[in-house]
Scaffold this active site. Structure first.
Site, PDB file in Angstrom:
ATOM      1  N   THR A  11       0.810  -1.218   0.000  1.00 39.06           N
ATOM      2  CA  THR A  11       0.000   0.000   0.000  1.00 39.06           C
ATOM      3  C   THR A  11       0.844   1.269   0.000  1.00 39.06           C
ATOM      4  O   THR A  11       0.306   2.364  -0.055  1.00 39.06           O
ATOM      5  CB  THR A  11      -0.934   0.033   1.227  1.00 39.06           C
ATOM      6  OG1 THR A  11      -0.149  -0.029   2.419  1.00 39.06           O
ATOM      7  CG2 THR A  11      -1.914  -1.129   1.194  1.00 39.06           C
ATOM      8  N   THR A 130      18.491   1.007   2.044  1.00 44.98           N
ATOM      9  CA  THR A 130      18.331   2.455   1.915  1.00 44.98           C
ATOM     10  C   THR A 130      19.671   3.169   1.944  1.00 44.98           C
ATOM     11  O   THR A 130      20.617   2.718   2.615  1.00 44.98           O
ATOM     12  CB  THR A 130      17.451   3.003   3.058  1.00 44.98           C
ATOM     13  OG1 THR A 130      17.483   4.433   3.056  1.00 44.98           O
ATOM     14  CG2 THR A 130      17.950   2.523   4.414  1.00 44.98           C
ATOM     15  N   GLU A 132      20.220   5.713   3.559  1.00 44.98           N
ATOM     16  CA  GLU A 132      20.433   6.203   4.921  1.00 44.98           C
ATOM     17  C   GLU A 132      21.457   5.352   5.676  1.00 44.98           C
ATOM     18  O   GLU A 132      22.024   5.807   6.669  1.00 44.98           O
ATOM     19  CB  GLU A 132      19.107   6.233   5.692  1.00 44.98           C
ATOM     20  CG  GLU A 132      18.138   7.320   5.251  1.00 44.98           C
ATOM     21  CD  GLU A 132      18.553   8.719   5.709  1.00 44.98           C
ATOM     22  OE1 GLU A 132      19.263   8.823   6.734  1.00 44.98           O
ATOM     23  OE2 GLU A 132      18.166   9.693   5.046  1.00 44.98           O
ATOM     24  N   TYR A 153      16.279   4.173  12.292  1.00 45.19           N
ATOM     25  CA  TYR A 153      15.812   3.635  11.018  1.00 45.19           C
ATOM     26  C   TYR A 153      16.965   3.072  10.206  1.00 45.19           C
ATOM     27  O   TYR A 153      16.911   1.931   9.714  1.00 45.19           O
ATOM     28  CB  TYR A 153      15.092   4.732  10.225  1.00 45.19           C
ATOM     29  CG  TYR A 153      14.853   4.392   8.772  1.00 45.19           C
ATOM     30  CD1 TYR A 153      13.913   3.434   8.412  1.00 45.19           C
ATOM     31  CD2 TYR A 153      15.559   5.024   7.761  1.00 45.19           C
ATOM     32  CE1 TYR A 153      13.686   3.105   7.080  1.00 45.19           C
ATOM     33  CE2 TYR A 153      15.347   4.712   6.430  1.00 45.19           C
ATOM     34  CZ  TYR A 153      14.411   3.751   6.088  1.00 45.19           C
ATOM     35  OH  TYR A 153      14.201   3.427   4.778  1.00 45.19           O
ATOM     36  N   LYS A 157      17.691  -0.868   9.240  1.00 43.84           N
ATOM     37  CA  LYS A 157      17.820  -1.266   7.841  1.00 43.84           C
ATOM     38  C   LYS A 157      19.178  -1.919   7.560  1.00 43.84           C
ATOM     39  O   LYS A 157      19.290  -2.826   6.728  1.00 43.84           O
ATOM     40  CB  LYS A 157      17.624  -0.045   6.939  1.00 43.84           C
ATOM     41  CG  LYS A 157      16.168   0.329   6.704  1.00 43.84           C
ATOM     42  CD  LYS A 157      15.481  -0.713   5.841  1.00 43.84           C
ATOM     43  CE  LYS A 157      14.145  -0.217   5.309  1.00 43.84           C
ATOM     44  NZ  LYS A 157      13.519  -1.192   4.390  1.00 43.84           N
TER      45      LYS A 157
END
Length: 337
Positions: A11, A130, A132, A153, A157
């Site tokens: 989604t 990512t 990041e 985060y 990851k």
């Protein structure tokens, strides 16, 4: 029989574009959806309700923090390809809910990998890593650059990234990580800075908003178009051998520059409307510059970003202007492109 794909995070921005791509390629697509008292399927509903999708798109309730649901779904779906896109993906919010971020983004990936390993399926796995993860390491960044995560985060990851490599090497699984730099679109979440800017441009132009509050406008990011990046994800799983790839444009742009281009598209000077409030949006640790080197993806996958930052800003502003005016992007699926 068509190939069967399982997408976690279907989604979201990337999940909805990927679902469209795979359906166009003839796949049967299954998506993981978190149960909520309110619907949050604006990006996927037009695809789900499209008659052309026929009986090839299926949504299943589950959660990355619930290993039992993942085991059951893997056994039920028996996918040929799995794309793990689900995550708590807001960097600043990860400082406020670090434990949940670790569970969903880090341990959640292990729950899914372990479900696939136990099922003994001939299945290919994609992990959404990512940029990041590079954090404080100076650009340009490629597949061999040292990681230096600067947020819960990014750390979660990075754990998921290395566990994907570990499962590939320990269990001979076809498991890859796509290290994607920032990729945006009209489907980007409203709390992310690019979408916040383009929505503000539309609202200010329409007279519904007076100013836009922003934090660090000197941060440099490598911004591309999300619809192009999901093609790169798919290509990673079509190779003879698994590997990890950076997807990026190779061009760095400041938040200031993106802001300037977005406002200029509707004939406004951003300096007349932007107010700086770094205290409100400040993170405990900042990432100054992320610029990717996508040479490996160019050479091996034949993938290259096509949309530059100016075109990206314009298409996002146009979509938000149309959505606000009740145009083709209005209604429940506002922001789709």
């Amino acid at each position: 029989m068509p190939k069967r794909a399982f997408i976690t995070g279907i989604t979201g921005q990337d999940g909805s574009y990927l679902a469209e791509l795979l359906l166009e390629k003839g796949y049967e697509v299954h998506g993981l959806v978190r149960r909520s008292s309110s619907f949050n399927r604006g990006r996927i509903d037009p695809i789900y309700l499209d008659a052309s999708a026929g009986e090839r798109l299926f949504l299943h309730y589950g959660d990355m923090t619930d290993g039992v649901s993942l085991v059951n779904l893997v056994h039920e779906i028996k996918p040929d390809e799995v794309y793990n896109l689900a995550a708590q993906s807001h960097v600043r919010v990860s400082f406020e809910i670090p434990e949940y971020t670790a569970s969903a983004d880090g341990i959640g990936t292990v729950r899914l990998l372990e479900a696939l390993r136990a099922a003994k399926l001939d299945c290919r796995f994609y992990q959404a890593s990512t940029s990041e993860m590079f954090g404080a390491t100076p650009p340009p960044q490629d597949e061999h650059t040292l990681f230096y995560p600067r947020s819960p985060y990014a750390a979660a990851k990075l754990y998921a990234h290395w566990m994907t490599i570990n499962y590939r090497e320990a269990y001979d699984m076809y498991a890859v990580s796509g290290i994607l730099f920032n990729h945006e679109s009209p489907r980007r979440g409203e709390s992310f800075v690019t979408r916040k800017i383009t929505m503000a441009v539309a609202a200010i132009q329409a007279g519904h908003q007076d100013v836009l509050l922003l934090g660090n406008i000197d941060a440099v990011r490598d911004w591309g178009y999300a619809k192009e990046y999901v093609e790169g994800m798919w290509r990673m799983l079509q190779q003879d051998e698994p590997g990890d790839y950076v997807l990026a444009t190779g061009v760095g742009t400041t938040v200031r520059d993106f802001c300037e281009q977005a406002f200029a598209h509707v004939g406004m000077d951003w300096r007349d409307y932007v107010i700086f409030n770094e205290a409100k949006y400040e993170r405990p640790t900042e990432v100054d510059a992320l610029i990717g080197d996508p040479a490996k993806a160019h050479e091996v996958l034949g993938w290259k970003a096509q949309t530059d930052i100016g075109a990206l800003a314009r298409l996002m502003v146009d979509a938000d202007v149309a959505a606000l005016s009740g145009g083709p992007f209005g209604g429940p699926a506002a922001g789709l492109a």
